[in-house]
Design an enzyme around this catalytic site. Structure first.
Site, PDB file in Angstrom:
ATOM      1  CG  ASP A  67      -0.302  -0.443   2.502  1.00  0.00           C
ATOM      2  OD1 ASP A  67       0.945  -0.420   2.564  1.00  0.00           O
ATOM      3  OD2 ASP A  67      -1.012  -0.807   3.444  1.00  0.00           O
ATOM      4  CG  ASP A 136      -8.796  -0.952  11.729  1.00  0.00           C
ATOM      5  OD1 ASP A 136      -7.879  -1.686  11.282  1.00  0.00           O
ATOM      6  OD2 ASP A 136      -9.207   0.053  11.122  1.00  0.00           O
ATOM      7  CD  GLU A 143      -8.704   1.240   7.743  1.00  0.00           C
ATOM      8  OE1 GLU A 143      -8.613   0.269   8.518  1.00  0.00           O
ATOM      9  OE2 GLU A 143      -8.120   2.318   7.943  1.00  0.00           O
TER      10      GLU A 143
HETATM   11  C1  GLP Z   1      -0.526   0.457   8.398  1.00  0.00           C
HETATM   12  C2  GLP Z   1      -0.209  -0.410   7.193  1.00  0.00           C
HETATM   13  C3  GLP Z   1      -0.429  -1.886   7.492  1.00  0.00           C
HETATM   14  C4  GLP Z   1       0.241  -2.243   8.804  1.00  0.00           C
HETATM   15  C5  GLP Z   1      -0.373  -1.424   9.915  1.00  0.00           C
HETATM   16  C6  GLP Z   1       0.168  -1.772  11.287  1.00  0.00           C
HETATM   17  O1  GLP Z   1      -1.869   0.726   8.522  1.00  0.00           O
HETATM   18  N1  GLP Z   1      -0.979  -0.075   6.063  1.00  0.00           N
HETATM   19  O2  GLP Z   1       0.069  -2.660   6.421  1.00  0.00           O
HETATM   20  O3  GLP Z   1       0.102  -3.603   9.057  1.00  0.00           O
HETATM   21  O4  GLP Z   1      -0.090  -0.060   9.627  1.00  0.00           O
HETATM   22  O5  GLP Z   1       1.239  -0.940  11.651  1.00  0.00           O
HETATM   23  P1  GLP Z   1       2.233  -1.233  12.819  1.00  0.00           P
HETATM   24  O6  GLP Z   1       3.074  -2.380  12.392  1.00  0.00           O
HETATM   25  O7  GLP Z   1       3.048   0.022  12.938  1.00  0.00           O
HETATM   26  O8  GLP Z   1       1.427  -1.533  14.021  1.00  0.00           O
END
Ligand code: GLP
Length: 257
Positions: A67, A136, A143
């Protein structure tokens, strides 16, 4: 679904890096799906160490990121393009032509998303997709409420995700409201999915991902339908799982033939 519970973040990261290393040894031109966020950073550090010590060669590896934020140019220090170069690509011998991070500044997003899907297909599909999980329960930026059959598309982030990710920006208002993300359906086509989660904040989404009903309200739960999904969690992220003893038992007694 294989659930691997590790003592802490470092152990989780090492286990994930070993799985990726073994996959590259088996297939030097592996098509590797990559994720951003703080969770995989330790895994990327371990992969860099393996490369520096001559254990790994990335010269033929092809990567596709999940993404990107809409509106951030690749050189913006909060873009996922920048993040991936900073945390991994600048430190290994990957061929820049083999790196794919979705563009957050495409002119025609519908066309661009189709192009991204086509590029994945042209590369032969993703062999191993690394995933984190949002608080979430999202994978990529899919989402709650996203179709579990969704394809790469332009999406609106939830307020929770914007709040979570604001820690990387100066102010919450700076966090983009939109992103381009591989869809759940796109992710599900990877031959193997490797999801990592650590910390107490991930205990609830991990419990639904592994043991809850399959629901578009926690898009990671779609992985219950994946024929080859591996979930590596630390103790804190595993703290709300009910069948921990079995997961440990099954891991210790996994078939090695
Ligand atoms: C973002 C990314 C996800 C990732 C998530 C969790 O939203 N788009 O791919 O898994 O963050 O982030 P973190 O690893 O910092 O908790």
């Amino acid at each position: 679904m294989q659930v691997i519970i590790k003592e802490n973040y470092d152990e989780m990261s090492k286990e994930a890096a070993q799985i990726i290393r073994d996959a590259i040894h088996l297939k030097p031109n592996l098509v590797l799906g990559l994720a951003t966020g703080s969770t995989p950073v330790g895994t990327y550090k371990e992969l860099i160490r393996m490369y520096e010590e001559g254990e790994l060669d990335f010269s033929k590896v092809v990567t596709f990121n999940l993404d990107e934020y809409v509106g951030l140019p690749p050189n913006h220090d909060q873009s996922y393009h920048y993040f991936m170069h900073d945390k991994l690509f600048n430190h290994i011998n990957i061929n820049p032509a083999n790196v794919h991070v979705p563009s957050g500044i495409a002119k025609d997003f519908a066309k661009y998303c189709q192009w991204y899907e086509d590029e994945i297909k042209k590369a032969g599909g993703i062999d191993l997709q690394v995933l984190g999980i949002g608080s979430d329960g999202h994978i990529g930026f899919n989402e709650p409420g996203t179709s579990l059959a969704s394809r790469t598309s332009l999406v609106t982030l939830t307020e929770e995700t914007i709040r979570d990710n604001s820690r990387f920006f100066e102010k919450e208002e700076d966090v983009p409201r939109f992103a381009i993300t591989m869809g759940v359906g796109t992710i599900m086509e990877a031959k193997c999915c490797l999801l990592l989660a650590n910390g107490e904040k991930k205990a609830d989404p991990v419990s639904v991902l592994v043991e809850g009903p399959i629901t578009s309200q926690v898009t990671a739960s779609a992985l219950q339908m994946h024929p080859n999904a591996i979930v590596i969690v630390d103790k804190a992220a595993a703290s709300k799982l009910k069948r921990v003893d079995y997961y440990k038992w099954a891991y210790e007694n996994r078939p090695r033939f």
